[in-house]
Write a protein that holds these residues in place. Structure first.
Motif, short mmCIF file in Angstrom:
data_model
loop_
_atom_site.label_atom_id
_atom_site.label_comp_id
_atom_site.label_asym_id
_atom_site.label_seq_id
_atom_site.Cartn_x
_atom_site.Cartn_y
_atom_site.Cartn_z
N GLU A 92 0.85 -1.19 0.00
CA GLU A 92 0.00 0.00 0.00
C GLU A 92 0.88 1.24 0.00
OE1 GLU A 92 -2.65 -0.04 3.33
OE2 GLU A 92 -4.08 -1.33 2.31
N TYR A 93 0.33 2.31 -0.54
CA TYR A 93 1.12 3.52 -0.74
C TYR A 93 0.32 4.71 -0.23
CZ TYR A 93 3.95 6.96 -3.28
OH TYR A 93 4.76 8.01 -3.63
N THR A 94 0.90 5.45 0.68
CA THR A 94 0.24 6.64 1.22
C THR A 94 1.00 7.86 0.73
OG1 THR A 94 -0.44 5.42 3.18
CG2 THR A 94 -0.50 7.82 3.31
N GLN A 95 0.22 8.81 0.21
CA GLN A 95 0.84 10.03 -0.27
C GLN A 95 0.03 11.24 0.17
OE1 GLN A 95 0.89 10.14 -4.58
NE2 GLN A 95 -0.94 8.91 -4.69
N LEU A 105 -4.12 12.86 3.43
CA LEU A 105 -3.37 11.65 3.14
C LEU A 105 -4.27 10.69 2.37
CD1 LEU A 105 -1.53 11.01 6.52
CD2 LEU A 105 -0.58 11.95 4.44
N THR A 107 -4.35 6.86 0.64
CA THR A 107 -3.69 5.55 0.56
C THR A 107 -4.27 4.79 -0.62
OG1 THR A 107 -3.32 5.51 2.94
CG2 THR A 107 -3.19 3.41 1.79
N THR A 108 -3.39 4.30 -1.48
CA THR A 108 -3.82 3.50 -2.62
C THR A 108 -3.31 2.07 -2.40
OG1 THR A 108 -1.83 4.11 -3.85
CG2 THR A 108 -3.80 5.45 -4.22
N LYS A 109 -3.93 1.15 -3.12
CA LYS A 109 -3.58 -0.26 -2.98
C LYS A 109 -2.14 -0.53 -3.41
CE LYS A 109 -5.81 -4.66 -3.71
NZ LYS A 109 -6.88 -5.38 -4.33
#
Length: 182
Positions: A92-95, A105, A107-109
Motif C-alpha cells: 500500500e502507498y500513502t501520499q 493523506l 492511501t492506494t492499494k
C-alpha cells in the motif's frame, strides 16, 4: 645535520616500535621526528620487520578469506535489499495530496507505476551486483572465461579445418576441369 635525538625520545620511539600498535608515521608524528628516523631506529633496535610491508603468503591468504567473507555478507545484504524493494513495490502507498479541502493523506492499494518501476530498477541492480559477486566468490567467473576461450579455440579450429577442406576440394576441382594446352 639534524640534532642527535636525546636518549628519552629514542627510548620512547623504540618502545612504540616494539609495542606494534602504531604505524611508522604515527610514531614519527607523536615524537616530532621524520618517518625515516623511525625506520632507522627500528633497524638499529633489531625490529626492522616492524614496518616491513612485504605481504607474506599467509597474510595474503588471510586477506583473501576476509574479502570473500565480506563479499558473502554483501551478497546476502543485496538479496535482502532486492526483497525489500520487491515488497515495497507491491505494498500500500500513502501520499500527501492537496485538494479543494486542503492537504489530506490518500492511501492506494499500490504505489504509482513510476514508483514501482523505480523499485524494480533498484531490485534489478541489487540482483545483478549480487550475482556478479557470487561469481567472484565461487570462482565461476574465471572458470567460465577458461571454458569460453577453450570453446572459442575449438570452434576456430573447426572453422579452419572446414576452410582448408573447401580450398583443397576447390583446387582438386580446378585441376580436374582444366584442359592441358597444346
Amino acid at each position: 645535520m639534524p640534532p642527535r635525538l636525546d636518549d628519552d625520545t629514542r627510548a620512547a620511539i623504540i618502545a612504540d616500535i616494539r609495542a606494534g600498535t602504531k604505524s611508522r608515521n604515527a610514531i614519527a608524528r607523536d615524537h616530532g621526528v621524520a618517518p625515516s628516523m623511525v625506520t632507522k631506529l627500528a633497524r638499529e633496535s633489531g625490529n626492522a620487520e616492524a614496518f616491513d610491508r612485504k605481504p607474506t603468503a599467509q597474510a595474503v591468504k588471510a586477506a583473501a578469506v576476509d574479502a570473500k567473507a565480506l563479499r558473502a555478507r554483501l551478497i546476502a545484504d543485496l538479496y535482502n535489499d532486492a526483497q525489500r524493494f520487491r515488497e515495497r513495490s507491491w505494498a500500500e502507498y500513502t501520499q500527501i495530496v492537496t485538494g479543494p479541502t486542503g492537504v489530506e493523506l490518500v492511501t492506494t492499494k499500490l504505489p504509482p507505476l513510476r514508483d514501482q518501476q523505480a523499485g524494480y530498477t533498484a531490485l534489478a541492480i541489487c540482483l545483478d551486483k549480487a550475482l556478479k559477486l557470487e561469481s567472484i566468490n565461487t570462482g565461476d567467473g574465471a572458470e567460465q572465461g577458461k571454458t569460453m576461450i577453450g570453446d572459442l579455440r575449438a570452434a576456430l579450429g573447426l572453422a579452419y579445418d572446414a576452410i582448408e577442406a573447401q580450398e583443397s576440394q576447390a583446387a582438386q576441382d580446378t585441376d580436374r576441369h582444366s584442359t592441358p594446352t597444346e
